[in-house]
Design a protein around this motif. Structure first.
Motif, PDB file in Angstrom:
ATOM      1  N   LYS A  49      81.033  59.408 109.138  1.00  0.00           N
ATOM      2  CA  LYS A  49      82.931  59.202 110.176  1.00  0.00           C
ATOM      3  C   LYS A  49      83.073  60.117 110.633  1.00  0.00           C
ATOM      4  O   LYS A  49      83.531  59.252 111.427  1.00  0.00           O
ATOM      5  N   HIS A  50      83.086  60.813 110.603  1.00  0.00           N
ATOM      6  CA  HIS A  50      83.007  61.689 111.536  1.00  0.00           C
ATOM      7  C   HIS A  50      82.767  61.693 112.589  1.00  0.00           C
ATOM      8  O   HIS A  50      82.752  62.045 114.250  1.00  0.00           O
ATOM      9  N   ARG A  51      81.506  62.004 113.097  1.00  0.00           N
ATOM     10  CA  ARG A  51      80.354  61.271 113.698  1.00  0.00           C
ATOM     11  C   ARG A  51      80.501  60.121 114.991  1.00  0.00           C
ATOM     12  O   ARG A  51      80.140  60.475 115.991  1.00  0.00           O
ATOM     13  N   ARG A  52      80.384  59.085 114.360  1.00  0.00           N
ATOM     14  CA  ARG A  52      80.888  58.151 114.798  1.00  0.00           C
ATOM     15  C   ARG A  52      82.362  57.697 115.002  1.00  0.00           C
ATOM     16  O   ARG A  52      82.100  57.461 116.212  1.00  0.00           O
ATOM     17  N   ARG A  53      83.189  58.970 114.297  1.00  0.00           N
ATOM     18  CA  ARG A  53      84.897  58.320 114.994  1.00  0.00           C
ATOM     19  C   ARG A  53      84.192  59.241 116.700  1.00  0.00           C
ATOM     20  O   ARG A  53      84.964  59.174 117.659  1.00  0.00           O
ATOM     21  N   MET A  54      84.033  60.566 116.457  1.00  0.00           N
ATOM     22  CA  MET A  54      83.621  60.835 117.982  1.00  0.00           C
ATOM     23  C   MET A  54      82.456  60.858 119.096  1.00  0.00           C
ATOM     24  O   MET A  54      82.395  60.838 120.181  1.00  0.00           O
ATOM     25  N   ASN A  55      81.804  60.009 118.412  1.00  0.00           N
ATOM     26  CA  ASN A  55      80.429  58.911 118.917  1.00  0.00           C
ATOM     27  C   ASN A  55      81.575  58.059 119.919  1.00  0.00           C
ATOM     28  O   ASN A  55      81.218  58.229 121.476  1.00  0.00           O
ATOM     29  N   ASP A  68     104.702  63.372 114.074  1.00  0.00           N
ATOM     30  CA  ASP A  68     103.895  61.886 114.708  1.00  0.00           C
ATOM     31  C   ASP A  68     102.939  62.628 115.749  1.00  0.00           C
ATOM     32  O   ASP A  68     102.233  62.032 116.268  1.00  0.00           O
ATOM     33  N   LEU A  69     103.065  64.068 116.028  1.00  0.00           N
ATOM     34  CA  LEU A  69     102.453  64.790 116.955  1.00  0.00           C
ATOM     35  C   LEU A  69     100.517  64.369 116.505  1.00  0.00           C
ATOM     36  O   LEU A  69      99.869  64.499 117.616  1.00  0.00           O
ATOM     37  N   ASP A  70     100.377  64.556 115.563  1.00  0.00           N
ATOM     38  CA  ASP A  70      99.125  64.125 114.873  1.00  0.00           C
ATOM     39  C   ASP A  70      97.873  63.572 115.300  1.00  0.00           C
ATOM     40  O   ASP A  70      98.650  62.304 115.780  1.00  0.00           O
ATOM     41  N   GLN A  71      97.000  64.414 116.458  1.00  0.00           N
ATOM     42  CA  GLN A  71      95.923  62.743 116.616  1.00  0.00           C
ATOM     43  C   GLN A  71      95.028  62.445 115.593  1.00  0.00           C
ATOM     44  O   GLN A  71      94.552  63.350 114.992  1.00  0.00           O
ATOM     45  N   VAL A  72      94.775  61.124 115.838  1.00  0.00           N
ATOM     46  CA  VAL A  72      93.957  60.387 115.147  1.00  0.00           C
ATOM     47  C   VAL A  72      92.779  60.357 114.765  1.00  0.00           C
ATOM     48  O   VAL A  72      91.752  60.490 113.400  1.00  0.00           O
ATOM     49  N   LEU A  73      92.231  60.930 115.374  1.00  0.00           N
ATOM     50  CA  LEU A  73      91.212  61.379 116.366  1.00  0.00           C
ATOM     51  C   LEU A  73      90.400  62.896 115.232  1.00  0.00           C
ATOM     52  O   LEU A  73      89.171  62.515 114.913  1.00  0.00           O
ATOM     53  N   ARG A  74      91.404  63.076 114.534  1.00  0.00           N
ATOM     54  CA  ARG A  74      91.299  64.619 114.131  1.00  0.00           C
ATOM     55  C   ARG A  74      91.899  64.370 112.575  1.00  0.00           C
ATOM     56  O   ARG A  74      91.069  65.588 112.368  1.00  0.00           O
ATOM     57  N   ASN A  75      91.893  63.046 111.513  1.00  0.00           N
ATOM     58  CA  ASN A  75      92.767  63.809 110.680  1.00  0.00           C
ATOM     59  C   ASN A  75      91.698  63.713 109.763  1.00  0.00           C
ATOM     60  O   ASN A  75      92.078  63.832 108.863  1.00  0.00           O
ATOM     61  N   ASP A  76      90.102  63.171 109.856  1.00  0.00           N
ATOM     62  CA  ASP A  76      89.389  63.296 108.567  1.00  0.00           C
ATOM     63  C   ASP A  76      88.564  64.787 108.433  1.00  0.00           C
ATOM     64  O   ASP A  76      88.755  64.822 107.413  1.00  0.00           O
ATOM     65  N   GLU A  77      89.472  65.763 109.735  1.00  0.00           N
ATOM     66  CA  GLU A  77      88.755  66.816 109.409  1.00  0.00           C
ATOM     67  C   GLU A  77      89.663  67.878 109.319  1.00  0.00           C
ATOM     68  O   GLU A  77      89.111  69.132 109.108  1.00  0.00           O
ATOM     69  N   THR A  78      90.687  67.491 109.097  1.00  0.00           N
ATOM     70  CA  THR A  78      91.537  68.749 109.458  1.00  0.00           C
ATOM     71  C   THR A  78      92.497  68.512 108.677  1.00  0.00           C
ATOM     72  O   THR A  78      92.454  67.959 107.886  1.00  0.00           O
ATOM     73  N   ILE A  79      92.804  69.905 108.188  1.00  0.00           N
ATOM     74  CA  ILE A  79      93.759  70.485 107.159  1.00  0.00           C
ATOM     75  C   ILE A  79      95.350  70.054 108.445  1.00  0.00           C
ATOM     76  O   ILE A  79      95.546  70.930 108.878  1.00  0.00           O
ATOM     77  N   TYR A  80      95.788  70.129 107.550  1.00  0.00           N
ATOM     78  CA  TYR A  80      97.688  70.151 108.148  1.00  0.00           C
ATOM     79  C   TYR A  80      98.562  71.001 106.724  1.00  0.00           C
ATOM     80  O   TYR A  80      98.692  70.521 105.293  1.00  0.00           O
ATOM     81  N   ILE A  81      99.144  71.986 107.690  1.00  0.00           N
ATOM     82  CA  ILE A  81     100.036  72.568 106.678  1.00  0.00           C
ATOM     83  C   ILE A  81     101.185  73.243 107.446  1.00  0.00           C
ATOM     84  O   ILE A  81     101.349  73.136 108.748  1.00  0.00           O
ATOM     85  N   GLU A  82     102.576  73.079 106.848  1.00  0.00           N
ATOM     86  CA  GLU A  82     103.992  73.311 107.336  1.00  0.00           C
ATOM     87  C   GLU A  82     103.433  74.412 107.046  1.00  0.00           C
ATOM     88  O   GLU A  82     103.686  75.112 105.562  1.00  0.00           O
ATOM     89  N   ALA A  83     105.227  75.276 107.499  1.00  0.00           N
ATOM     90  CA  ALA A  83     105.933  76.933 106.881  1.00  0.00           C
ATOM     91  C   ALA A  83     106.847  76.626 107.429  1.00  0.00           C
ATOM     92  O   ALA A  83     107.316  76.746 108.720  1.00  0.00           O
ATOM     93  N   THR A  84     107.758  77.448 106.851  1.00  0.00           N
ATOM     94  CA  THR A  84     109.655  77.392 106.787  1.00  0.00           C
ATOM     95  C   THR A  84     109.707  79.013 107.304  1.00  0.00           C
ATOM     96  O   THR A  84     108.999  79.798 106.452  1.00  0.00           O
ATOM     97  N   ALA A  85     110.750  79.026 108.275  1.00  0.00           N
ATOM     98  CA  ALA A  85     110.397  80.217 108.989  1.00  0.00           C
ATOM     99  C   ALA A  85     111.581  81.161 107.832  1.00  0.00           C
ATOM    100  O   ALA A  85     112.636  80.096 107.795  1.00  0.00           O
TER     101      ALA A  85
END
Length: 259
Positions: free
Chosen positions: A171-177, A242-259
């Protein structure tokens, strides 16, 4: 076709490919117009209010957030000038706001300035030590209760796909191609290549999973009970997620931290 697209692209030679990617990045950093808005020694909350800014997007030549300060290490270049780490805030092409910053040193930003910080696929390009130092600076410049949203390739996804053959590599390879059509040849389909490219092809210096991100964030001063793993384009601040880019969503970990 850009100059970068005409350069050799060899997936199996990271050093050669690095020069190609550098040229591609230089192309992306060329803009039509740079309009100086504000010279500064240290950006503070007053400057943010003056410019109508609420947060900072790192690794962004042109942020898509209407109230973000975009920043990158690479200089933006127009026919009439360049940003060149001049401690100057610019309007880029009449739209986004930008200043050039280096995350491997102290940020010229006052304490408690930004309401949020966003960084997509940035922290893996510096060493663990530099990453923790940058996160410490991020914690400092965030207002109390401010939000950091951090995304990076998830090492666990790559490891599990290599061992289990779960289909992620294909899946990732097809998306990058698709993304690199006309720029690069097809990525090799070999599992070992797909695993190795995460480490060696993109200038990555340190890879993370949830545990390693938690270690880096807590070492930088974020409280562990304020750290949350999120999904693609889901988060405490929808406009930031909403700034997340769709190209990278299959390989990405999304993490939030509060100051």
């Amino acid at each position: 076709m850009s100059e970068a697209a005409l350069r050799p692209w060899n997936w199996e030679d990271p050093q050669e490919l690095a020069a190609t990617v550098d040229s591609f990045t230089e192309d992306l950093a060329r803009v039509a117009k740079l309009e100086p808005l504000l010279a500064f020694e240290t950006l503070d909350r007053g400057h943010f209010d003056q410019l109508g800014l609420t947060g900072i997007e790192f690794a962004a030549f042109k942020t898509n957030h209407p109230q973000a300060l975009g920043t990158d290490l690479v200089s933006l270049t127009a026919e009439d000038g360049t940003t060149s780490q001049s401690r100057q805030v610019y309007r880029v092409d009449g739209a986004s706001v930008f200043t050039e910053l280096d995350i491997t040193g102290p940020l010229p930003i006052a304490d408690d300035t930004a309401g949020w910080v966003y960084a997509e696929h940035l922290i893996e390009h510096v060493t663990l030590r530099a990453g923790i130092a940058w996160l410490t600076e991020v914690k400092r410049v965030l207002r109390p209760g401010g939000l950091l949203r951090l995304t990076t390739p998830d090492l666990r996804v790559y490891c599990e796909s290599y061992v289990n053959g779960d289909g992620f590599f294909g899946k990732h390879r097809r998306r990058m191609n698709r993304a690199l059509t006309g720029v690069a040849p097809a990525m090799p389909a070999r599992g070992a290549f797909m695993f190795n490219q995460l480490f060696y092809v993109y200038g990555h210096a340190w890879l993370y999973d949830r545990e390693e991100l938690t270690y880096a964030l807590t070492t930088a001063g974020f409280a562990e009970d304020g750290i949350t793993v999120r999904a693609y384009r889901e988060g405490a601040l929808p406009d930031v997620a909403d700034l997340d880019q769709v190209l990278r969503n299959d390989e990405t970990i999304y993490i939030e931290a509060t100051a």
